[in-house]
Design an enzyme around this catalytic site. Structure first.
Site, mmCIF file in Angstrom:
data_model
loop_
_atom_site.group_PDB
_atom_site.id
_atom_site.type_symbol
_atom_site.label_atom_id
_atom_site.label_comp_id
_atom_site.label_asym_id
_atom_site.label_seq_id
_atom_site.Cartn_x
_atom_site.Cartn_y
_atom_site.Cartn_z
ATOM 1 N N HIS A 19 0.873 -1.492 0.295
ATOM 2 C CA HIS A 19 0.096 0.163 0.242
ATOM 3 C C HIS A 19 1.443 1.585 -0.308
ATOM 4 O O HIS A 19 0.469 1.883 0.634
ATOM 5 C CB HIS A 19 -1.137 0.177 1.541
ATOM 6 C CG HIS A 19 -2.019 -0.600 1.176
ATOM 7 N ND1 HIS A 19 -2.867 -0.834 2.160
ATOM 8 C CD2 HIS A 19 -2.339 -1.920 0.144
ATOM 9 C CE1 HIS A 19 -3.711 -2.417 2.150
ATOM 10 N NE2 HIS A 19 -3.039 -3.094 0.471
HETATM 11 C C1 LIG Z 1 0.668 -7.152 -4.542
HETATM 12 C C2 LIG Z 1 -0.377 -5.928 -4.754
HETATM 13 C C3 LIG Z 1 -1.458 -6.168 -4.325
HETATM 14 C C4 LIG Z 1 -1.808 -5.606 -3.744
HETATM 15 N N1 LIG Z 1 -3.895 -5.883 -2.960
HETATM 16 C C5 LIG Z 1 -4.683 -4.281 -3.067
HETATM 17 C C6 LIG Z 1 -6.203 -4.978 -2.358
HETATM 18 O O1 LIG Z 1 -6.615 -6.377 -2.531
HETATM 19 N N2 LIG Z 1 -6.576 -4.329 -2.283
HETATM 20 C C7 LIG Z 1 -6.048 -3.086 -2.526
HETATM 21 O O2 LIG Z 1 -7.515 -1.942 -2.164
HETATM 22 N N3 LIG Z 1 -5.465 -2.395 -3.236
HETATM 23 C C8 LIG Z 1 -4.529 -3.125 -3.365
HETATM 24 N N4 LIG Z 1 -3.239 -3.297 -3.434
HETATM 25 C C9 LIG Z 1 -2.214 -1.629 -3.470
HETATM 26 C C10 LIG Z 1 -3.046 -0.568 -4.513
HETATM 27 O O3 LIG Z 1 -3.308 -1.675 -5.918
HETATM 28 C C11 LIG Z 1 -3.061 0.882 -4.722
HETATM 29 O O4 LIG Z 1 -2.596 1.388 -3.635
HETATM 30 C C12 LIG Z 1 -3.190 1.007 -6.316
HETATM 31 O O5 LIG Z 1 -3.728 -0.529 -7.052
HETATM 32 C C13 LIG Z 1 -2.587 2.061 -6.973
HETATM 33 O O6 LIG Z 1 -2.585 2.920 -8.008
HETATM 34 P P1 LIG Z 1 -2.138 3.832 -8.755
HETATM 35 O O7 LIG Z 1 -3.553 4.399 -9.939
HETATM 36 O O8 LIG Z 1 -1.362 4.728 -7.570
HETATM 37 O O9 LIG Z 1 -1.196 3.266 -9.653
HETATM 38 P P2 LIG Z 1 -0.758 2.371 -10.317
HETATM 39 O O10 LIG Z 1 -2.585 1.346 -10.353
HETATM 40 O O11 LIG Z 1 0.185 1.320 -10.101
HETATM 41 O O12 LIG Z 1 -1.019 2.278 -11.766
HETATM 42 C C14 LIG Z 1 -0.028 3.522 -12.381
HETATM 43 C C15 LIG Z 1 0.359 3.224 -13.667
HETATM 44 O O13 LIG Z 1 0.824 3.587 -14.965
HETATM 45 C C16 LIG Z 1 1.849 3.194 -15.453
HETATM 46 N N5 LIG Z 1 3.448 4.258 -15.811
HETATM 47 C C17 LIG Z 1 3.790 4.467 -14.742
HETATM 48 N N6 LIG Z 1 5.192 5.136 -15.020
HETATM 49 C C18 LIG Z 1 5.021 5.650 -16.463
HETATM 50 C C19 LIG Z 1 5.836 5.982 -17.756
HETATM 51 N N7 LIG Z 1 6.614 6.374 -17.341
HETATM 52 N N8 LIG Z 1 4.538 6.033 -18.827
HETATM 53 C C20 LIG Z 1 3.418 5.385 -18.986
HETATM 54 N N9 LIG Z 1 2.630 4.210 -17.893
HETATM 55 C C21 LIG Z 1 3.038 4.799 -17.126
HETATM 56 C C22 LIG Z 1 1.660 2.194 -14.621
HETATM 57 O O14 LIG Z 1 1.744 1.030 -15.722
HETATM 58 C C23 LIG Z 1 0.496 2.021 -14.555
HETATM 59 O O15 LIG Z 1 -0.275 1.147 -14.883
HETATM 60 C C24 LIG Z 1 -2.014 -4.111 -3.426
HETATM 61 C C25 LIG Z 1 -1.163 -3.853 -4.575
HETATM 62 C C26 LIG Z 1 0.102 -4.742 -4.748
HETATM 63 C C27 LIG Z 1 1.202 -4.062 -5.769
#
Ligand SMILES: Cc1cc2nc3c(=O)[nH]c(=O)nc-3n(C[C@H](O)[C@H](O)[C@H](O)COP(=O)(O)OP(=O)(O)OC[C@H]3O[C@@H](n4cnc5c(N)ncnc54)[C@H](O)[C@@H]3O)c2cc1C
Ligand SMILES: *[C@@H]1O[C@H](CO)[C@@H](O)[C@H](O)[C@H]1NC(C)=O
Ligand SMILES: *[C@@H]1O[C@H](CO)[C@@H](O)[C@H](O)[C@H]1NC(C)=O
Ligand SMILES: *[C@@H]1O[C@H](CO)[C@@H](O)[C@H](O)[C@H]1NC(C)=O
Ligand SMILES: *[C@@H]1O[C@H](CO)[C@@H](O)[C@H](O)[C@H]1NC(C)=O
Ligand SMILES: *[C@@H]1O[C@H](CO)[C@@H](O)[C@H](O)[C@H]1NC(C)=O
Length: 534
Positions: free
Chosen positions: A471
């Site tokens: 997280h």
């Molecule tokens: C293994 C794991 C298990 C988890 N389990 C849970 C759960 O059960 N329940 C829950 O609520 N949360 C869970 N989490 C946490 C939750 O999934 C994350 O906090 C959340 O998905 C983060 O979202 P975000 O939009 O901030 O980032 P992300 O969803 O990581 O999105 C970032 C995106 O940007 C893209 N990106 C990055 N840099 C670039 C670039 N330079 N150019 C183009 N694209 C780029 C990446 O490829 C990615 O697709 C878990 C996380 C992980 C890793």
């Protein structure tokens, strides 16, 4: 004196290093993906996008980026750029039987999960596929607490609607597995009360949460939310990594405005840079933005790569400073986790995502359990506890100017005494669950007598066994790097909207709130423009 009761500290380490060692074994055992057709508005041909202009450019097709782009596309032309490929038809993403496998099968530039090791020495993962980390996570869905929404100053009515919008599309009530029911009883036996049944709210006690896995065992990711957009207004560019934001200043040195993005193909087949731009209709009050939704690692990394960050650090990397903004990359936090394996050895159980949660001690401790694969034919059963409000914080910096490389992150797990003290209390509670009658009899082992839990030993245990609950957040925190409308300080036309803006992890698990944020901010942006234009 015997070291930590039945914590198999050595097994913990083995379990998680297995993640790294068993990769090739399993690829041959995967079924071929049916390869559901990639919708027509998705492409990985950079030439279809290069040189074009859009009302909004969203960088990162992750948990926030997809609902945000979908919402904006109702009214504006939108480019969404994602460095990974399509999740549709990929069994590693969509099939519950392969839950957790994507974390075993990582490589440098193409796997759907990218691994990283923080400089604390702890193994971690991030999504690299349309859907982002929602395509590799546990799928557990639980909203943020009311307090969190109040503190953020969000519009409560709109927030509720945005959560419901997400829930109507990708959230399901789980059918508890026998192991999840046993854990639920274990949580109650440990005194984590009251029992709240099925609820999506963040409330103290033991409850069943929502899940992104439907009744057929299919995972729904944030990429499914794109279907709610207007495909005619949306271009999703896959397998393209954004290198930096382009700024223009109209000759006024202090008036930098985001003008577009520069990107490369993710597979490294060419280092040719391509560009895409923002439309500039009418006068500047009606122009759209470049919006970073690249996650807690990707968004601060991209700001730094674009010259927004601490001047001295940028100078070391020969990146010209656009805004000397010291707080970029600051405040990185990963909630400390202590996980205990309750089974005595690896077994052949099918993987199981978490479906129940215990929320204890004024929301400070969160306990969940699952069955996690450690190789293609073996799994382990951890019960894991998350420290919800640690005060230790770390920092993100660049080691390289290649946007495909992980930045360097230090989380400083349990660096502050107060966090260690809380960890000790958390482990004492975790012990009650793992040694409960329910868990013991399910596993066919004798519940152990009361164990000495000397606090010095437990502190050591915390230090030696701390790992990630996945997280992690921070790096572009509201009030430091972005204002309350998620605009980056010191430049125009640039926002960050994703988990990097959080000061603390929302609710039991952040996915619900991160998805909701994409929808909510999309709706707000549309409204804002309506006010300007009417
Ligand atoms: C293994 C794991 C298990 C988890 N389990 C849970 C759960 O059960 N329940 C829950 O609520 N949360 C869970 N989490 C946490 C939750 O999934 C994350 O906090 C959340 O998905 C983060 O979202 P975000 O939009 O901030 O980032 P992300 O969803 O990581 O999105 C970032 C995106 O940007 C893209 N990106 C990055 N840099 C670039 C670039 N330079 N150019 C183009 N694209 C780029 C990446 O490829 C990615 O697709 C878990 C996380 C992980 C890793
Ligand atoms: C946005 O699009 C929706 C659906 O097409 C429409 O109902 C709404 O009025 C539009 N809003 C603005 C601000 O144009
Ligand atoms: C994106 O890249 C991945 C990994 O290299 C590849 O398997 C996939 O086919 C590509 N996707 C598209 C739509 O080209
Ligand atoms: C412009 O930037 C310079 C140098 O950073 C600063 O000294 C000056 O006060 C700025 N001017 C305005 C109008 O913000
Ligand atoms: C820009 O457009 C808005 C809305 O049409 C108008 O209110 C404003 O005065 C314009 N500003 C300039 C500088 O022309
Ligand atoms: C998994 O397979 C390996 C090699 O085929 C075998 O040695 C091991 O015992 C199996 N593990 C389980 C839990 O069945």
């Amino acid at each position: 004196m015997k070291f930590p009761d039945t914590f198999h500290s050595h097994e913990l380490l083995i379990a998680f290093s297995f993640f790294l060692l068993t990769l090739p074994l399993f690829s041959s055992s995967l079924p071929e993906g049916k390869g559901k057709e990639v919708p027509y508005y998705m492409t990985s041909d950079v030439k279809e996008v290069a040189g074009k202009s859009f009302d909004y450019i969203v960088v990162g097709g992750g948990t926030t980026g997809c609902p945000l782009a979908a919402t904006l596309s109702d009214n504006f032309s939108v480019l969404l750029v994602e460095r990974g490929g399509s999740p549709f038809g990929n069994p590693l993403v969509t099939d519950k039987r392969f839950f957790g496998f994507s974390l075993l099968q990582t490589d440098e530039y193409t796997s759907v999960a990218q691994s990283f090791i923080s400089t604390d020495g702890i193994q971690n993962h991030r999504g690299r596929v349309l859907g982002g980390s929602s395509a590799i996570n546990g799928g557990f869905y639980s909203r943020a607490r009311e307090d969190f929404v109040k503190k953020a100053g969000w519009d409560e009515e709109l927030i509720k609607k945005a959560y419901e919008w997400v829930e109507s599309k990708v959230v399901f009530p789980p059918e508890l597995t026998p192991w999840q029911s046993v854990v639920e009883f274990g949580l109650l036996e440990a005194g984590i009360l009251p029992y709240n049944g099925y609820s999506l709210e963040h409330i103290e006690g033991t409850k069943i949460g929502g899940t992104a896995f439907d009744q057929c065992g299919k995972r729904h990711t944030s990429a499914d939310l794109l279907e709610a957009g207007n495909p005619k207004n949306l271009v999703v560019l896959l397998n393209a990594t954004v290198n930096n934001i382009i700024f223009s200043n109209n000759g006024k040195a202090n008036e930098s405005r985001a003008h577009g993005i520069r990107f490369i193909k993710s597979d490294g087949s060419s280092n040719h840079m391509h560009e895409a731009y923002l439309n500039k209709p009418g006068n500047s009050s009606t122009w759209g933005d470049v919006i970073l939704s690249a996650g807690a690692l990707g968004s601060p990394q991209l700001l730094l790569l674009s010259g927004i960050g601490p001047h001295d650090h940028l100078k070391d990397l020969n990146i010209p400073t656009i805004v000397d903004l010291q707080e970029v990359g600051e405040g990185m936090q990963d909630n400390p986790c202590i996980a205990k394996l309750v089974d005595t050895m690896p077994q052949k159980r099918l993987p199981e995502p978490p479906e129940v949660v215990g929320i204890a001690d004024n929301f400070k401790f969160i306990i969940q359990a699952g069955v996690l694969p450690i190789s293609f034919n073996a799994s382990r059963m951890p019960i894991a506890a998350k420290l919800a409000f640690p005060i230790s914080r770390g920092k993100l910096e660049l080691d390289s100017t290649d946007p495909r490389q992980n930045p360097s992150i230090k989380f400083n797990y349990l660096a502050k005494e107060k966090d260690l003290d809380e960890c000790v209390k958390m482990v004492q509670l975790l012990n009650k669950v793992t040694k409960s009658q329910s868990v013991s009899s399910f596993l066919g082992i004798k519940p152990q007598e009361k164990l000495m839990s000397n606090s010095d030993e437990l502190r050591k245990l915390c230090k030696n066994n701390v790992r990630t609950f996945y997280h992690y957040h921070g790096g572009c925190i509201v009030g430091s790097v972005v204002d309350k409308d998620y605009r980056v300080y010191g430049v125009k036309g640039l926002r960050v909207i994703d988990g990097s803006t959080f000061q603390e992890s929302p609710g039991t698990n952040p996915m619900a709130t991160v998805m909701m944020l994409g929808r909510y901010q999309g709706v707000k942006l549309v409204e804002e423009r309506r006010e300007i234009c009417s």
